[in-house]
Design an enzyme around this catalytic site. Structure first.
Site, PDB file in Angstrom:
ATOM      1  N   LYS A   1     -28.350 -17.825  17.676  1.00  0.00           N
ATOM      2  CA  LYS A   1     -28.758 -19.003  17.468  1.00  0.00           C
ATOM      3  C   LYS A   1     -28.728 -19.504  16.454  1.00  0.00           C
ATOM      4  CE  LYS A   1     -33.585 -20.187  16.747  1.00  0.00           C
ATOM      5  NZ  LYS A   1     -33.721 -20.771  15.415  1.00  0.00           N
TER       6      LYS A   1
ATOM      7  N   ASP B   1     -28.831 -24.666  16.070  1.00  0.00           N
ATOM      8  CA  ASP B   1     -30.722 -25.136  16.683  1.00  0.00           C
ATOM      9  C   ASP B   1     -30.571 -26.232  15.545  1.00  0.00           C
ATOM     10  OD1 ASP B   1     -32.999 -25.562  17.512  1.00  0.00           O
ATOM     11  OD2 ASP B   1     -33.301 -23.164  16.690  1.00  0.00           O
TER      12      ASP B   1
ATOM     13  N   LYS C   1     -32.248 -28.871  16.214  1.00  0.00           N
ATOM     14  CA  LYS C   1     -33.226 -30.301  15.787  1.00  0.00           C
ATOM     15  C   LYS C   1     -33.046 -31.579  15.172  1.00  0.00           C
ATOM     16  CE  LYS C   1     -35.980 -26.062  16.097  1.00  0.00           C
ATOM     17  NZ  LYS C   1     -35.550 -25.085  15.386  1.00  0.00           N
TER      18      LYS C   1
ATOM     19  N   ASP D   1     -33.296 -38.702  14.994  1.00  0.00           N
ATOM     20  CA  ASP D   1     -33.187 -40.041  13.932  1.00  0.00           C
ATOM     21  C   ASP D   1     -33.490 -41.462  14.689  1.00  0.00           C
ATOM     22  OD1 ASP D   1     -32.047 -41.678  11.720  1.00  0.00           O
ATOM     23  OD2 ASP D   1     -31.654 -39.609  11.264  1.00  0.00           O
TER      24      ASP D   1
ATOM     25  N   THR E   1     -43.035 -23.911  19.035  1.00  0.00           N
ATOM     26  CA  THR E   1     -43.763 -23.327  19.048  1.00  0.00           C
ATOM     27  C   THR E   1     -44.921 -22.926  17.918  1.00  0.00           C
ATOM     28  OG1 THR E   1     -42.169 -21.887  18.612  1.00  0.00           O
ATOM     29  CG2 THR E   1     -43.434 -21.866  20.731  1.00  0.00           C
TER      30      THR E   1
ATOM     31  N   ARG F   1     -37.313 -12.815  14.215  1.00  0.00           N
ATOM     32  CA  ARG F   1     -37.881 -11.751  13.592  1.00  0.00           C
ATOM     33  C   ARG F   1     -38.354 -10.530  13.966  1.00  0.00           C
ATOM     34  NH1 ARG F   1     -41.755 -15.672  10.565  1.00  0.00           N
ATOM     35  NH2 ARG F   1     -41.855 -16.662  12.904  1.00  0.00           N
TER      36      ARG F   1
HETATM   37  O1  C5P Z   1     -38.307 -15.356  14.304  1.00  0.00           O
HETATM   38  P1  C5P Z   1     -38.935 -15.924  14.863  1.00  0.00           P
HETATM   39  O2  C5P Z   1     -39.149 -15.170  16.127  1.00  0.00           O
HETATM   40  O3  C5P Z   1     -40.607 -16.824  15.176  1.00  0.00           O
HETATM   41  O4  C5P Z   1     -37.583 -17.014  15.341  1.00  0.00           O
HETATM   42  C1  C5P Z   1     -37.836 -17.964  16.328  1.00  0.00           C
HETATM   43  C2  C5P Z   1     -36.924 -19.382  15.657  1.00  0.00           C
HETATM   44  O5  C5P Z   1     -36.976 -20.033  17.530  1.00  0.00           O
HETATM   45  C3  C5P Z   1     -37.005 -19.306  14.408  1.00  0.00           C
HETATM   46  O6  C5P Z   1     -35.380 -19.622  14.230  1.00  0.00           O
HETATM   47  C4  C5P Z   1     -37.054 -20.806  15.023  1.00  0.00           C
HETATM   48  O7  C5P Z   1     -37.103 -21.699  14.036  1.00  0.00           O
HETATM   49  C5  C5P Z   1     -37.269 -21.455  16.160  1.00  0.00           C
HETATM   50  N1  C5P Z   1     -38.108 -22.200  17.016  1.00  0.00           N
HETATM   51  C6  C5P Z   1     -38.929 -21.919  17.302  1.00  0.00           C
HETATM   52  N2  C5P Z   1     -39.744 -23.305  17.743  1.00  0.00           N
HETATM   53  C7  C5P Z   1     -39.198 -24.282  18.345  1.00  0.00           C
HETATM   54  C8  C5P Z   1     -37.742 -24.092  18.726  1.00  0.00           C
HETATM   55  C9  C5P Z   1     -37.253 -23.646  17.547  1.00  0.00           C
HETATM   56  O8  C5P Z   1     -39.436 -21.001  16.789  1.00  0.00           O
HETATM   57  N3  C5P Z   1     -39.971 -24.597  18.754  1.00  0.00           N
END
Ligand code: C5P
Length: 241
Positions: free
Chosen positions: A31, A58, A60, A63, A128, A220
């Protein structure tokens, strides 16, 4: 479908991202989000694709419909496998995004001579990092998180989109309410024992699969591990258990 892992390449430069990608010898799904795309531009997408991996772009988008359609037309020429918008932009915006993406994919097909394959288009329901209190108090959206997410998912399906981004906890409900084939892409995944960081609605890989997630976006827990490939394989094993 068999659930798949998408590894979030949340890095600040193309060099860092490609050094990380280089650790993965088998084809994987990565991603590319705002940080990396704004720093490195479309080049990084092409380079990850050239190494044989899939890409979820990603960005998002959110607009007015015309602007989103034009932007999606550009993204459709990049050859990514999946991209997204915010469902909060409404049905008209989502339908416009789909049109733009389809047109962009056709332009790409003309340029490359390859068959036109439209990338999957997914809508973010609620981030999330948003919890029930924030939904009501800050966003002024009354109603239960599950119902709000399902409502946004129905809007996305009505606009012709392929699925939604949601937490693993809402995935099963969405399959039940929309269509079992409507995709659920779920961030907020953590290996047991890892910190939640800024995420609120988290689940382990095994739990996410049990809850019905189709794609698990993991950042992460893999990127910050001492051995990212080993952490990725642990996630794959956990998913299969
Ligand atoms: O590090 P982590 O596992 O929290 O990363 C989650 C990834 O998913 C990040 O790149 C974040 O921008 C993305 N994301 C998210 N929640 C969403 C959409 C995308 O955490 N609803």
């Amino acid at each position: 479908m068999k659930p798949q892992i998408i590894i979030a390449l949340d890095f600040k430069s193309k060099e860092e991202a490609l050094a990380f990608v280089g650790r993965f010898t088998d084809p994987a799904y990565f991603k590319i989000g705002m940080e990396l795309f704004y720093a490195a531009g479309p080049d990084v997408v092409r380079e990850v694709k050239a190494r044989g991996h899939k890409v979820f772009l990603d960005l998002k988008l959110h607009d007015i419909p015309n602007t989103v359609k034009s932007a999606m037309r550009v993204l459709g020429t990049l050859g990514v496998d999946m991209t997204n918008v915010h469902a909060a932009g409404g049905r008209r915006m989502m339908a416009a995004a789909l049109e733009g993406l389809t047109e962009g994919a056709a332009v790409r097909a003309e340029q490359t001579g390859e068959p036109a394959t439209r990338p999957l288009l997914i809508a973010v329901t609620q981030l999330t990092s948003t919890d029930q209190a924030m939904l009501g108090e800050e966003l002024c959206i009354s109603g239960d998180m599950k119902d709000v997410v399902a409502h946004y998912a129905r809007n996305a399906a009505a606009a012709g989109l392929d699925g939604v981004v949601c937490s693993a906890w809402e995935a099963g409900d969405i399959h039940g309410q929309v269509d079992p084939g409507f995709l659920t892409v779920t961030p907020g995944i953590r290996l047991a024992g890892d910190a939640a960081d800024d995420q609120s609605r988290i689940a382990t890989p095994a739990r996410a699969v049990a809850l019905g997630a189709d794609y698990l976006v993991i950042g992460r827990s893999i990127t910050r591990a001492d051995d990212p490939v080993a952490a990725y394989q642990r996630c794959l094993r956990e998913m299969e258990e």
